[in-house]
Design an enzyme around this catalytic site. Structure first.
Site, PDB file in Angstrom:
ATOM      1  N   SER A   1      17.482 103.495 -17.954  1.00 41.41           N
ATOM      2  CA  SER A   1      18.224 103.982 -16.782  1.00 41.41           C
ATOM      3  C   SER A   1      19.701 104.054 -17.128  1.00 41.41           C
ATOM      4  CB  SER A   1      18.019 102.986 -15.631  1.00 41.41           C
ATOM      5  OG  SER A   1      18.856 103.295 -14.534  1.00 41.41           O
TER       6      SER A   1
ATOM      7  N   TYR B   1      18.081  94.602 -11.766  1.00 40.76           N
ATOM      8  CA  TYR B   1      17.564  95.869 -12.313  1.00 40.76           C
ATOM      9  C   TYR B   1      18.384  96.252 -13.558  1.00 40.76           C
ATOM     10  CZ  TYR B   1      16.091 100.818 -12.325  1.00 40.76           C
ATOM     11  OH  TYR B   1      15.585 102.051 -12.668  1.00 40.76           O
TER      12      TYR B   1
END
Ligand code: NAD
Length: 254
Positions: A141, A154
């Protein structure tokens, strides 16, 4: 011969979003594709939709459970042949400040995003080493490259994936195995829809605020990430390993 003709590809978390679009793109380019997910009914629906494109093998399982991963790898190999390409895509997103994160939420994010990537790599790579070929693409990501407010855990999981990618690439460069990561920015998938719902803003307002800091002023379609994944998995880039490729509309270029 099509780009992935005869190749066996395993895409984790492929009943929706980026994983589904990736499975679809590999099938369109001639690959035999194993799709996985935790939810048997959703997986069945994805299998039914993808079957028209080519050879699909659907196998239910949780990437954070070693026994499931071993079974997924063994059954995929039995059904389609040795795995040529592994796409570690399965992931979850939880957005809240660190002090509000429960230990269970922390474990879930780390177990699925990071440990799941570790387990799938661990059980797929021995046959790649034996055959002296293979490509692994990890779906990290932009939150694995820069910090994102509200996403500390995350970010830790995705940053971990980026360095895991680089270290495994170093270990196996001599074996003809390439390991790369793709780092998407915002992508229009069910994950984004759930975040929009949780924001309580309504989708239009959520989207407006989401894309405001992105130079291209939009989110990506899952197909755009799939194209980058196929590029990294393809023979077109034999000298590329240990890379983290941003596909984020310029978000991390700033
Ligand atoms: P999604 O929720 O549509 O897809 C995630 C998939 O992973 C689903 O099919 C889900 O069933 C599967 N999954 C979740 N936990 C699993 C587990 N334990 N075992 C097996 N499968 C599991 O979301 P998406 O946006 O397509 O996300 C795909 C990947 O892309 C994730 O790793 C996510 O972190 C990453 N990503 C998404 C975005 C975005 O904006 N959507 C941005 C950057 C990175």
């Amino acid at each position: 011969m099509s780009r992935f003709g005869g190749r066996v590809v395993l895409v984790t978390g492929s009943s929706s979003g980026i994983g589904y679009a990736t499975a679809e793109a590999f099938l369109e380019e001639g690959a035999k594709v194993a799709i996985t997910g935790r939810d048997a009914a959703r997986l069945k629906r994805a299998e039914k939709a993808l079957k028209r494109l080519g050879k699909v093998f659907a196998i239910q399982g949780d990437v954070s459970v070693a026994a499931d991963v071993k079974r997924i790898v063994t059954e995929t190999t039995k059904s389609l042949g040795s795995i040529d390409v592994l796409v570690n895509n399965a992931g979850i997103y939880v957005n809240k400040p660190v002090e509000e994160f429960s230990e269970e939420e922390y474990d879930a994010v780390m177990d699925i995003n990071l440990k799941g990537t570790f387990l799938c790599t661990k059980y797929v790579i021995p046959s790649m080493v034996r055959r002296k070929r293979g490509a692994i693409v990890n779906v990290a990501s932009d939150s694995g490259l820069v910090g994102t407010a509200g996403s500390s855990v995350y970010c830790a999981s995705k940053g971990g994936m980026v360095l895991f990618t680089k270290a495994v690439a170093l270990d196996h460069a001599k074996d003809g195995i390439r390991v790369n990561a793709v780092c998407p920015g915002e992508v229009e998938t069910p994950m984004l829809d759930r975040d929009a719902e949780a924001s309580g803003l309504g989708y239009r307002e959520y989207y407006k605020r989401l894309v405001a800091p992105i130079p291209m002023k939009r989110a990506a379609k899952p197909e755009e990430i799939a194209k980058a994944i196929l590029f990294l998995a393809s023979d077109e880039v034999p000298f590329m390993t240990g890379a983290a490729l941003s596909v984020d509309g310029g978000a991390t270029a700033q």
